[in-house]
Design an enzyme around this catalytic site. Sequence first.
Site, PDB file in Angstrom:
ATOM      1  N   CYS A  94       0.811  -1.228   0.000  1.00 37.69           N
ATOM      2  CA  CYS A  94       0.000   0.000   0.000  1.00 37.69           C
ATOM      3  C   CYS A  94       0.845   1.280   0.000  1.00 37.69           C
ATOM      4  CB  CYS A  94      -0.983  -0.055   1.173  1.00 37.69           C
ATOM      5  SG  CYS A  94      -2.427   0.943   0.895  1.00 37.69           S
ATOM      6  N   HIS A 194      -3.600  -5.709   2.513  1.00 38.88           N
ATOM      7  CA  HIS A 194      -3.244  -5.840   3.915  1.00 38.88           C
ATOM      8  C   HIS A 194      -3.861  -7.135   4.435  1.00 38.88           C
ATOM      9  CE1 HIS A 194      -1.944  -1.631   4.307  1.00 38.88           C
ATOM     10  NE2 HIS A 194      -2.997  -1.289   3.610  1.00 38.88           N
TER      11      HIS A 194
HETATM   12  N1  GLN Z   1      -1.923   6.894   2.231  1.00 43.06           N
HETATM   13  C1  GLN Z   1      -2.082   5.970   1.123  1.00 43.06           C
HETATM   14  C2  GLN Z   1      -3.531   5.974   0.568  1.00 43.06           C
HETATM   15  O1  GLN Z   1      -4.434   6.360   1.274  1.00 43.06           O
HETATM   16  C3  GLN Z   1      -1.725   4.552   1.567  1.00 43.06           C
HETATM   17  C4  GLN Z   1      -2.650   4.009   2.654  1.00 43.06           C
HETATM   18  C5  GLN Z   1      -2.197   2.662   3.205  1.00 43.06           C
HETATM   19  O2  GLN Z   1      -1.003   2.375   3.298  1.00 43.06           O
HETATM   20  N2  GLN Z   1      -3.198   1.848   3.648  1.00 43.06           N
HETATM   21  O3  GLN Z   1      -3.728   5.540  -0.560  1.00 43.06           O
END
Ligand code: GLN
Length: 245
Positions: A94, A194
């Site tokens: 992510c 995740h």
């Molecule tokens: N900040 C990034 C987004 O919102 C990654 C979020 C995350 O790592 N879950 O896309």
Amino acid sequence: MTVRIGWLYPDLMNIYGDRGNIMTLVQRCKWRGIPVQVDELALGARLPEGLIDIFFMGGGQDREQKIVCRDLLEVKGPALKREIDRGAAALVVCGGYQLFGKYYRPFEGEELTGIEVFDAYTVAGNKRCIGNVVATSALGGPSGTIVGFENHSGKTYLGDGCTPLAMVSVGFGNNSEDGTEGAIYRGAIGTYLHGSLLPKNPGVADFLIEKALARREEGVRLDPLDDALELKAHDSAVVRARKTH
Ligand code: GLN
């Protein structure tokens, strides 16, 4: 040989249980009697070249991405790219995935320059992509699928220099438009999943470990493990995900 895992920014880039990926890599080495070591690569730490076999970076909100971005770009990035081009494996999730591309343009504030391991770029969308994901992947093991959970506003678009990790059948994936999820370049995997990803997707974990071993010893093949429990968890997550869509 000892498999060395370099954990990037463990105190800053580690949300939604991403540390479970480290635990899975360690355990799947130990079950095979492969010595394994985890080196934490925090903000400011120089990256020891030629020593790390698998790099891991978890996800993070825009705030944490802004904190690590300069260090990743200026302190660790050049060596990281060289290591991956020399055969090191990586799993970046992510927010970590986004910073391994060309750039991440958040909804507010400056564009964050990435280290260009992946030929990809990310721009913030106007809605968050949240939910379970099922996607078809060559690394999906017997079921051919990988499963996880996504929560991101970023929309990632891949160029020709990398291939998708998977094609989405449930969920949003990279950008809710082209059906792709994640990216692969050599031994590096980027993903929005995740959950954490590896416990329920043992085929992906073993891909990374095999890449790590192959870097030191040509043609090495991993002994299979009894993954009955992992695959039961995987299949149960797939059934649950398919019910939610
Ligand atoms: N900040 C990034 C987004 O919102 C990654 C979020 C995350 O790592 N879950 O896309």
